[in-house]
Design a protein around this motif. Structure first.
Motif, PDB file in Angstrom:
ATOM      1  N   TRP A 125      22.099 -66.204  24.722  1.00  0.00           N
ATOM      2  CA  TRP A 125      21.394 -67.422  25.339  1.00  0.00           C
ATOM      3  C   TRP A 125      21.739 -67.636  26.573  1.00  0.00           C
ATOM      4  CZ3 TRP A 125      17.242 -70.285  24.367  1.00  0.00           C
ATOM      5  CH2 TRP A 125      17.141 -71.346  24.970  1.00  0.00           C
ATOM      6  N   VAL A 143      11.622 -65.956  17.905  1.00  0.00           N
ATOM      7  CA  VAL A 143      11.314 -66.435  18.886  1.00  0.00           C
ATOM      8  C   VAL A 143      10.734 -67.883  18.758  1.00  0.00           C
ATOM      9  CG1 VAL A 143      10.060 -66.589  21.265  1.00  0.00           C
ATOM     10  CG2 VAL A 143      11.143 -64.288  20.373  1.00  0.00           C
ATOM     11  N   TYR A 149      20.055 -65.713  29.157  1.00  0.00           N
ATOM     12  CA  TYR A 149      18.815 -66.395  29.219  1.00  0.00           C
ATOM     13  C   TYR A 149      18.748 -67.602  30.225  1.00  0.00           C
ATOM     14  CZ  TYR A 149      14.297 -68.796  28.425  1.00  0.00           C
ATOM     15  OH  TYR A 149      13.145 -69.412  28.580  1.00  0.00           O
ATOM     16  N   LEU A 154      17.634 -61.189  21.624  1.00  0.00           N
ATOM     17  CA  LEU A 154      18.793 -61.654  21.134  1.00  0.00           C
ATOM     18  C   LEU A 154      19.015 -61.596  19.847  1.00  0.00           C
ATOM     19  CD1 LEU A 154      18.469 -65.175  23.019  1.00  0.00           C
ATOM     20  CD2 LEU A 154      19.653 -63.248  23.550  1.00  0.00           C
ATOM     21  N   VAL A 157      14.268 -73.530  23.880  1.00  0.00           N
ATOM     22  CA  VAL A 157      13.709 -73.534  25.193  1.00  0.00           C
ATOM     23  C   VAL A 157      12.977 -74.581  26.027  1.00  0.00           C
ATOM     24  CG1 VAL A 157      11.757 -71.805  26.212  1.00  0.00           C
ATOM     25  CG2 VAL A 157      13.462 -70.789  24.290  1.00  0.00           C
ATOM     26  N   LEU A 193      13.201 -63.132  24.488  1.00  0.00           N
ATOM     27  CA  LEU A 193      14.097 -63.827  23.510  1.00  0.00           C
ATOM     28  C   LEU A 193      14.435 -63.219  22.416  1.00  0.00           C
ATOM     29  CD1 LEU A 193      13.290 -67.423  24.145  1.00  0.00           C
ATOM     30  CD2 LEU A 193      15.502 -66.472  24.858  1.00  0.00           C
ATOM     31  N   LEU A 202      13.130 -70.495  18.089  1.00  0.00           N
ATOM     32  CA  LEU A 202      14.066 -70.912  19.658  1.00  0.00           C
ATOM     33  C   LEU A 202      13.338 -71.758  20.484  1.00  0.00           C
ATOM     34  CD1 LEU A 202      15.807 -67.699  20.813  1.00  0.00           C
ATOM     35  CD2 LEU A 202      16.838 -69.465  19.344  1.00  0.00           C
TER      36      LEU A 202
END
Length: 297
Positions: A18, A68, A21, A53, A75, A50, A71
């Motif tokens: 993370w 995703v 990113y 990950l 984000v 993502l 997340l």
């Protein structure tokens, strides 16, 4: 009021964690802010990087989409913080969001520096989304009232359907953002030509921002081709060909241009041609979708 828009030719990467990113996003937006950008536009499905990950699921289309989607709140919080820090409006890279019925939509989110956020779902699915991925159409069509002017979002394939853009223009859109993700130059050119056509028809600005680069680990975004472009109508103070700025194909970079939304109303009122005003002279031109106005001021 003029301002600088930054359109990303955003390179997909395999992320280590993370922090990788977050650092990438912070670096990109710091660079745009240093160039004076007040609006940054990221591409369609950029959030799918993502998926890297989670090595256990990233090669599976459905499982990576679900990962995703899980997340996305994190984000969004990161984008909200960066928009405030840099005093910038940010159209985040779109990604899958899970609906209450378990289906997924492809959603872009527009963040204002004041902490407000608006969302625009993709309305019309491509064959890959319909037949392979199972992404559903979202709704409604929206228009965002911001400190920079009225901004609409048409995600990739949506840009190829004139009535969507027309509805936003009739609701006052001055700038239409068109994040894209295309795996061939055919696809890139379809969106680019659509962006230029919508700029001509609506006598407004359009901004295309593509995903670029290869991700052989992803069944969703394995190949990505395109170039960013900022377009206007070929009339009045705009360039003869309507191309305000154009990036090199497939390069990872920002494309910048200074735009003036005030030119839109002036040209719609007194251009050499009046495409916006004369639209209704076409048979069937009155059939337009509704538009929901969202206040981000």
């Amino acid at each position: 009021m003029t301002f600088i828009v930054a359109a990303a030719q955003y390179p997909v990467e395999r992320l280590a964690d993370w922090a990788h990113y977050a650092a990438k996003l912070e670096r990109w937006l710091a660079e745009a802010a240093d160039r004076g950008a007040r609006l940054a536009v990221f591409p369609e499905y950029g959030a799918m990087e993502l998926a890297s990950l989670d090595p256990a699921t990233m090669g599976d289309l459905a499982r990576s989409m679900a990962f995703v989607a899980g997340l996305m709140p994190r984000v969004d919080q990161l984008h909200r913080e960066l928009a405030a820090r840099h005093g910038m409006h940010i159209l985040a890279a779109s990604g899958p969001c899970r609906q209450g019925d378990g289906s997924f939509v492809n959603r872009a989110r527009l963040f204002a520096p004041n902490g407000k956020m608006g969302v625009q779902d993709k309305l019309i699915m491509t064959r890959f989304e319909r037949e392979t991925w199972g992404v559903s159409a979202g709704a409604p069509l929206r228009l965002f009232d911001t400190a920079l002017g009225r901004i609409g979002v048409l995600i990739c394939y949506d840009s190829e359907f004139p009535l969507l853009a027309r509805a936003q223009v009739e609701a006052g859109a001055q700038v239409l953002l068109m994040p894209s993700c295309t795996d061939s130059l055919h696809g890139y050119w379809r969106v680019r030509l659509a962006a230029q056509a919508r700029a001509m028809e609506g006598q407004c600005y359009t901004v295309q921002a593509p995903l670029v680069g290869n991700a052989d680990w992803s069944p969703a975004i394995d190949v990505n081709r395109g170039a960013a472009g900022i377009f206007g109508p070929p009339d009045g103070p705009f360039p003869d060909d309507g191309i305000v700025a154009l990036g090199p194909v497939d390069a990872g970079q920002w494309l910048y241009a200074e735009i003036d939304p005030g030119r839109v109303g002036a040209l719609q009122a007194d251009g050499a041609v009046l495409n916006m005003r004369h639209w209704t002279e076409q048979p069937g031109a009155a059939a337009l979708p509704g538009v929901s106005l969202v206040d981000l001021r």
